[in-house]
Design a protein around this motif. Structure first.
Motif, PDB file in Angstrom:
ATOM      1  N   SER A   1       0.823  -1.210   0.000  1.00 44.81           N
ATOM      2  CA  SER A   1       0.000   0.000   0.000  1.00 44.81           C
ATOM      3  C   SER A   1       0.862   1.267   0.000  1.00 44.81           C
ATOM      4  O   SER A   1       0.366   2.349   0.282  1.00 44.81           O
ATOM      5  CB  SER A   1      -0.934   0.003   1.211  1.00 44.81           C
ATOM      6  N   HIS A   2       2.122   1.121  -0.305  1.00 37.22           N
ATOM      7  CA  HIS A   2       3.029   2.264  -0.455  1.00 37.22           C
ATOM      8  C   HIS A   2       3.845   2.049  -1.731  1.00 37.22           C
ATOM      9  O   HIS A   2       3.946   0.917  -2.221  1.00 37.22           O
ATOM     10  CB  HIS A   2       3.953   2.390   0.763  1.00 37.22           C
ATOM     11  N   PRO A   3       4.411   3.083  -2.321  1.00 38.60           N
ATOM     12  CA  PRO A   3       5.149   2.914  -3.573  1.00 38.60           C
ATOM     13  C   PRO A   3       6.271   1.890  -3.444  1.00 38.60           C
ATOM     14  O   PRO A   3       7.110   1.969  -2.542  1.00 38.60           O
ATOM     15  CB  PRO A   3       5.698   4.316  -3.844  1.00 38.60           C
ATOM     16  N   THR A   4       6.257   0.917  -4.332  1.00 39.65           N
ATOM     17  CA  THR A   4       7.247  -0.157  -4.352  1.00 39.65           C
ATOM     18  C   THR A   4       7.961  -0.141  -5.694  1.00 39.65           C
ATOM     19  O   THR A   4       7.313  -0.086  -6.748  1.00 39.65           O
ATOM     20  CB  THR A   4       6.573  -1.529  -4.150  1.00 39.65           C
ATOM     21  N   GLU A   5       9.269  -0.189  -5.676  1.00 39.57           N
ATOM     22  CA  GLU A   5      10.042  -0.146  -6.912  1.00 39.57           C
ATOM     23  C   GLU A   5       9.854  -1.434  -7.710  1.00 39.57           C
ATOM     24  O   GLU A   5       9.927  -2.542  -7.165  1.00 39.57           O
ATOM     25  CB  GLU A   5      11.518   0.066  -6.606  1.00 39.57           C
ATOM     26  N   VAL A   6       9.599  -1.293  -8.995  1.00 37.96           N
ATOM     27  CA  VAL A   6       9.542  -2.436  -9.906  1.00 37.96           C
ATOM     28  C   VAL A   6      10.960  -2.657 -10.408  1.00 37.96           C
ATOM     29  O   VAL A   6      11.466  -1.894 -11.241  1.00 37.96           O
ATOM     30  CB  VAL A   6       8.565  -2.176 -11.073  1.00 37.96           C
ATOM     31  N   GLU A   7      11.625  -3.680  -9.902  1.00 36.45           N
ATOM     32  CA  GLU A   7      13.058  -3.837 -10.109  1.00 36.45           C
ATOM     33  C   GLU A   7      13.452  -3.937 -11.575  1.00 36.45           C
ATOM     34  O   GLU A   7      14.519  -3.463 -11.980  1.00 36.45           O
ATOM     35  CB  GLU A   7      13.550  -5.076  -9.351  1.00 36.45           C
TER      36      GLU A   7
ATOM     37  N   VAL B   1      12.185  -2.438 -14.046  1.00 34.23           N
ATOM     38  CA  VAL B   1      11.943  -1.194 -14.790  1.00 34.23           C
ATOM     39  C   VAL B   1      12.444  -0.020 -13.946  1.00 34.23           C
ATOM     40  O   VAL B   1      11.728   0.457 -13.057  1.00 34.23           O
ATOM     41  CB  VAL B   1      10.448  -0.998 -15.118  1.00 34.23           C
ATOM     42  N   PRO B   2      13.649   0.465 -14.204  1.00 30.10           N
ATOM     43  CA  PRO B   2      14.139   1.634 -13.465  1.00 30.10           C
ATOM     44  C   PRO B   2      13.164   2.803 -13.615  1.00 30.10           C
ATOM     45  O   PRO B   2      12.572   3.005 -14.670  1.00 30.10           O
ATOM     46  CB  PRO B   2      15.478   1.940 -14.149  1.00 30.10           C
ATOM     47  N   ASN B   3      12.978   3.532 -12.543  1.00 35.63           N
ATOM     48  CA  ASN B   3      12.114   4.722 -12.487  1.00 35.63           C
ATOM     49  C   ASN B   3      10.632   4.399 -12.288  1.00 35.63           C
ATOM     50  O   ASN B   3       9.828   5.319 -12.151  1.00 35.63           O
ATOM     51  CB  ASN B   3      12.243   5.590 -13.749  1.00 35.63           C
ATOM     52  N   LEU B   4      10.257   3.124 -12.268  1.00 39.06           N
ATOM     53  CA  LEU B   4       8.841   2.777 -12.109  1.00 39.06           C
ATOM     54  C   LEU B   4       8.565   2.281 -10.698  1.00 39.06           C
ATOM     55  O   LEU B   4       9.234   1.375 -10.202  1.00 39.06           O
ATOM     56  CB  LEU B   4       8.418   1.708 -13.119  1.00 39.06           C
ATOM     57  N   PHE B   5       7.542   2.877 -10.060  1.00 33.41           N
ATOM     58  CA  PHE B   5       7.070   2.465  -8.752  1.00 33.41           C
ATOM     59  C   PHE B   5       5.567   2.175  -8.868  1.00 33.41           C
ATOM     60  O   PHE B   5       4.868   2.801  -9.665  1.00 33.41           O
ATOM     61  CB  PHE B   5       7.303   3.558  -7.704  1.00 33.41           C
ATOM     62  N   ALA B   6       5.102   1.237  -8.079  1.00 31.10           N
ATOM     63  CA  ALA B   6       3.681   0.877  -8.142  1.00 31.10           C
ATOM     64  C   ALA B   6       3.167   0.580  -6.741  1.00 31.10           C
ATOM     65  O   ALA B   6       3.940   0.239  -5.831  1.00 31.10           O
ATOM     66  CB  ALA B   6       3.473  -0.331  -9.051  1.00 31.10           C
ATOM     67  N   MET B   7       1.833   0.683  -6.570  1.00 33.20           N
ATOM     68  CA  MET B   7       1.219   0.423  -5.275  1.00 33.20           C
ATOM     69  C   MET B   7      -0.252   0.078  -5.458  1.00 33.20           C
ATOM     70  O   MET B   7      -0.874   0.430  -6.460  1.00 33.20           O
ATOM     71  CB  MET B   7       1.350   1.635  -4.356  1.00 33.20           C
ATOM     72  N   ASN B   8      -0.789  -0.639  -4.495  1.00 37.42           N
ATOM     73  CA  ASN B   8      -2.218  -0.923  -4.420  1.00 37.42           C
ATOM     74  C   ASN B   8      -2.803  -0.186  -3.225  1.00 37.42           C
ATOM     75  O   ASN B   8      -2.257  -0.270  -2.126  1.00 37.42           O
ATOM     76  CB  ASN B   8      -2.477  -2.421  -4.234  1.00 37.42           C
ATOM     77  N   ILE B   9      -3.893   0.542  -3.435  1.00 37.24           N
ATOM     78  CA  ILE B   9      -4.617   1.124  -2.305  1.00 37.24           C
ATOM     79  C   ILE B   9      -5.469   0.020  -1.701  1.00 37.24           C
ATOM     80  O   ILE B   9      -6.365  -0.512  -2.355  1.00 37.24           O
ATOM     81  CB  ILE B   9      -5.490   2.307  -2.754  1.00 37.24           C
ATOM     82  N   ASP B  10      -5.172  -0.356  -0.471  1.00 38.30           N
ATOM     83  CA  ASP B  10      -5.857  -1.447   0.212  1.00 38.30           C
ATOM     84  C   ASP B  10      -6.976  -0.865   1.077  1.00 38.30           C
ATOM     85  O   ASP B  10      -6.708  -0.280   2.127  1.00 38.30           O
ATOM     86  CB  ASP B  10      -4.849  -2.218   1.079  1.00 38.30           C
ATOM     87  N   PRO B  11      -8.241  -1.005   0.646  1.00 35.57           N
ATOM     88  CA  PRO B  11      -9.335  -0.400   1.416  1.00 35.57           C
ATOM     89  C   PRO B  11      -9.419  -0.911   2.852  1.00 35.57           C
ATOM     90  O   PRO B  11      -9.694  -0.145   3.770  1.00 35.57           O
ATOM     91  CB  PRO B  11     -10.585  -0.790   0.615  1.00 35.57           C
ATOM     92  N   GLU B  12      -9.190  -2.220   3.045  1.00 32.16           N
ATOM     93  CA  GLU B  12      -9.291  -2.790   4.389  1.00 32.16           C
ATOM     94  C   GLU B  12      -8.240  -2.195   5.317  1.00 32.16           C
ATOM     95  O   GLU B  12      -8.532  -1.821   6.448  1.00 32.16           O
ATOM     96  CB  GLU B  12      -9.142  -4.314   4.319  1.00 32.16           C
ATOM     97  N   GLU B  13      -7.009  -2.112   4.835  1.00 33.97           N
ATOM     98  CA  GLU B  13      -5.936  -1.574   5.658  1.00 33.97           C
ATOM     99  C   GLU B  13      -6.171  -0.093   5.947  1.00 33.97           C
ATOM    100  O   GLU B  13      -5.960   0.384   7.071  1.00 33.97           O
ATOM    101  CB  GLU B  13      -4.590  -1.760   4.958  1.00 33.97           C
ATOM    102  N   ALA B  14      -6.618   0.645   4.924  1.00 37.11           N
ATOM    103  CA  ALA B  14      -6.908   2.062   5.128  1.00 37.11           C
ATOM    104  C   ALA B  14      -8.008   2.254   6.169  1.00 37.11           C
ATOM    105  O   ALA B  14      -7.943   3.172   7.001  1.00 37.11           O
ATOM    106  CB  ALA B  14      -7.315   2.701   3.802  1.00 37.11           C
ATOM    107  N   ALA B  15      -9.018   1.388   6.134  1.00 35.54           N
ATOM    108  CA  ALA B  15     -10.111   1.481   7.110  1.00 35.54           C
ATOM    109  C   ALA B  15      -9.617   1.176   8.516  1.00 35.54           C
ATOM    110  O   ALA B  15     -10.012   1.838   9.484  1.00 35.54           O
ATOM    111  CB  ALA B  15     -11.238   0.533   6.718  1.00 35.54           C
ATOM    112  N   ARG B  16      -8.754   0.163   8.631  1.00 39.29           N
ATOM    113  CA  ARG B  16      -8.205  -0.168   9.961  1.00 39.29           C
ATOM    114  C   ARG B  16      -7.416   1.007  10.529  1.00 39.29           C
ATOM    115  O   ARG B  16      -7.543   1.350  11.712  1.00 39.29           O
ATOM    116  CB  ARG B  16      -7.317  -1.407   9.871  1.00 39.29           C
ATOM    117  N   GLU B  17      -6.587   1.627   9.690  1.00 44.21           N
ATOM    118  CA  GLU B  17      -5.791   2.752  10.157  1.00 44.21           C
ATOM    119  C   GLU B  17      -6.677   3.933  10.542  1.00 44.21           C
ATOM    120  O   GLU B  17      -6.421   4.615  11.538  1.00 44.21           O
ATOM    121  CB  GLU B  17      -4.796   3.158   9.061  1.00 44.21           C
ATOM    122  N   TYR B  18      -7.725   4.165   9.758  1.00 45.41           N
ATOM    123  CA  TYR B  18      -8.642   5.274  10.056  1.00 45.41           C
ATOM    124  C   TYR B  18      -9.354   5.041  11.387  1.00 45.41           C
ATOM    125  O   TYR B  18      -9.456   5.952  12.224  1.00 45.41           O
ATOM    126  CB  TYR B  18      -9.656   5.406   8.920  1.00 45.41           C
ATOM    127  N   ARG B  19      -9.849   3.798  11.586  1.00 45.80           N
ATOM    128  CA  ARG B  19     -10.543   3.497  12.847  1.00 45.80           C
ATOM    129  C   ARG B  19      -9.629   3.720  14.037  1.00 45.80           C
ATOM    130  O   ARG B  19     -10.026   4.306  15.052  1.00 45.80           O
ATOM    131  CB  ARG B  19     -11.056   2.051  12.838  1.00 45.80           C
TER     132      ARG B  19
END
Length: 594
Positions: free
Chosen positions: A60-66, A68-86
């Motif tokens: 759920s945070h930018p992760t380097e795609v090894e 491909v230099p210069n490329l980072f990717a991430m998934n927004i995890d709704p469950e984890e975001a909800a846990r942190e918000y609560r």
């Protein structure tokens, strides 16, 4: 790809499920990164498959795609975001307030609204807060299927407006104080979405009438939200190399006819055409070739006819399941799976087959992007009714009912507060859930066949039962019988049968496998899998189609040997399976043995 000549900083990819949004978003990200630009690729889809396409484990945070230099990717995890918000909202009160009060707060923050707004909160930080992505030249959003995407993009205005107008300080999310700090970011998000110098909305579609209709709807609704800078990708355009191959000729004809009849508003958009790939677009090398001349289309390499000994050659068609589905005489049949795999068609074909056997059948959908009307609305069949759970109508009915019941004994101030609460964006989810429960309950005296929404939305819908109980009890003490009995009915294999619909490709199969895991965690066991639009039962000589035919085998065997108790293999159809006769052909046409 034309939009890459002068790309804006933000690029959104949206469209009907299964049209290739993730592939196009990943290809764009890789090709921009190859230019030396720093790129962040983000999935806001609850059922993301970025990891599989990029071959990289993401978080759920930018992760380097090894690779491909210069490329980072991430998934927004709704469950984890909800846990942190609560925890952010409730944590400071632990040990300060009584345990019962803390438990009440936790319960208040456990609804589906919290899940949705916290996922959006993460999305807004990336789009509305430039400091969060200041180290990147481009931010690319691989969005969820259209219904979810439109709701996501509507939220900035909805939540900002709700917070501006709300005077009670509370909502279905609990105290609004936790959101007020984000209000400035939400407004910047709205501004960024409508700025053509900053954001491009890329509509991905396939050369199919239903996909074009969905793209047109998305385009018009997004334009109404101020998103004017749009580009169209028509993905998977097929050109036959073999005039003597009837299947190849029919496939090209269907695509050509769809393109010739493209809605005018879409036809006026800048357009990129991507040829049909010989196999799934998995891995960095294949993504680099997307949009390059002749790179991903058909090639002339000779391919042997499919001759492998495979369980595909011993798989029955959809018709083989009907007798067993019909045996109880009533109940609920759910067609579930990734968007774009053909749930609507499978659900409609099953409903017609059951009605042909003399049963009373109601066919309906919970999908915000419903296409049942285009499938069989023009035909009439005794015993079969067709309907749709309309979110707008269900929401209006729910508001009226709550105001009439829970609001009956309230004074003017209390009634105003209740009405204000019901105008929150979460009310629609509650209303649709209630309608879904009611539809399931009708299976006690007839068959109800539901063409459900794409995977992520469906699981959120099914998992929200307890949250729904809590939310409704906050507005009214009345819980309907259909809601009380929903989960027991869904868990009863003699009452509810789930058909997992997929395509013989990597992403649809693996996403369907995730769906099956989620269903089993909810104590719902799938009845069967239906592998749709397979080339394997067909005689083809076109080299591109032979490539795809052989590519399918590994996924058909994976479903047969590892995932499903029952499997139906549905051949690709020369004529679109619409109308009663087309749907009957789908049921009656079984994969040949041998």
């Amino acid at each position: 790809m034309q939009f890459l000549e002068t790309p804006t900083r933000n690029l959104f990819f949206t469209g009907k499920g299964g049209v290739g949004k993730t592939s196009m978003a990943c290809a764009t990200a890789v090709q921009l990164a190859d230019r030396g630009l720093r790129v962040l690729l983000v999935s806001t889809d609850p059922a993301s498959n970025l990891d599989e396409v990029l071959g990289t484990a993401l978080a759920s945070h930018p992760t380097e795609v090894e690779s491909v230099p210069n490329l980072f990717a991430m998934n927004i995890d709704p469950e984890e975001a909800a846990r942190e918000y609560r925890e952010r909202m409730v944590g400071p009160y632990r040990g300060v307030l009584p345990d019962a009060a803390v438990a009440s707060m936790e319960e208040q923050f456990s609804g589906s609204c919290t899940l949705e707004i916290t996922a959006f909160d993460e999305f807004a930080k990336l789009l509305g807060d430039q400091n969060a992505t200041s180290s990147f030249d481009h931010v690319i959003f691989d969005t969820a299927p259209t219904g979810h995407t439109l709701r996501l993009l509507t939220l900035p205005s909805a939540w900002s407006g709700f917070m501006d107008d709300n005077t009670s300080g509370t909502s279905c999310l609990g105290p609004l104080a936790g959101l007020q700090a984000q209000q400035a970011i939400y407004k910047k998000t709205v501004s960024a979405l409508g700025d053509a110098e900053v954001t491009t909305l890329v509509l991905v579609t396939r050369p199919e009438p239903s996909a074009f209709r969905e793209a047109q709807r998305a385009s018009e609704e997004l334009q109404s939200l101020g998103v004017q800078n749009q580009h169209l990708i028509v993905n998977g355009v097929f050109q036959s190399q073999t005039p003597t191959d009837a299947i190849a000729v029919a496939m090209q004809r269907r695509g050509d006819e769809a393109l010739a009849a493209i809605p005018q508003s879409l036809g006026e958009l800048p357009r990129t055409t991507i040829k049909l790939a010989n196999a799934g677009l998995m891995g960095i090398d294949s993504l680099r070739q997307v949009g390059q001349p002749e790179a991903v289309g058909s090639d002339q390499e000779a391919v042997s006819p499919v001759s492998l000994v495979s369980s595909a050659s011993m798989t029955d068609g959809l018709g083989a399941l009907i007798d067993e589905l019909a045996a109880p005489g009533h109940g609920v049949i759910l067609a579930m799976g990734k968007g774009g795999v053909g749930k609507t068609t499978v659900a409609a074909a099953v409903a017609v087959a059951l009605a042909d056997r003399g049963h009373q059948v109601h066919l309906s959908t919970t999908d915000p992007a419903a296409h049942l009307a285009a499938t069989i609305a023009a035909d009439e069949l005794p015993g079969l009714t067709v309907g749709r759970i309309d979110p707008a109508q269900e929401t209006a009915d729910y508001r009226d009912e709550v105001l009439e019941t829970a609001g009956a004994d309230l004074d003017a101030e209390g009634l105003a507060l209740l009405d204000e609460d019901l105008r929150s964006p979460c009310t629609e989810e509650i209303a649709v859930f209630r309608a879904f429960a009611k539809a399931v309950s009708e299976g006690t005296n007839r068959f109800v066949v539901l063409d459900t929404a794409p995977t992520g939305h469906t699981i959120l819908l099914l998992d929200s039962a307890l949250a729904y109980h809590r939310e409704v009890s906050r507005q009214t003490n009345q819980i309907s019988e259909s809601v009380e009995n929903l989960l027991p009915r869904l868990r009863d294999p003699d009452f509810t049968r789930v058909l997992v619909v997929t395509l013989p490709e990597a992403t649809p199969v693996h996403e369907a496998a995730k769906l099956q895991e989620d269903l089993r965690r909810a104590e719902i066991e799938p009845f069967a899998w239906a592998i749709n639009q397979s080339l394997n039962p067909l005689e083809v000589t076109d080299p591109a189609l032979r490539h795809r035919q052989q590519h399918e085998l590994q996924f058909i065997d994976e479903v047969k040997s590892k995932l499903a108790k029952r499997v139906a293999l549905i051949p690709w159809q020369v004529d679109p399976p619409t109308g009663l006769e087309g749907l009957r052909d789908l049921i009656g046409r079984e994969a040949p043995v041998g």
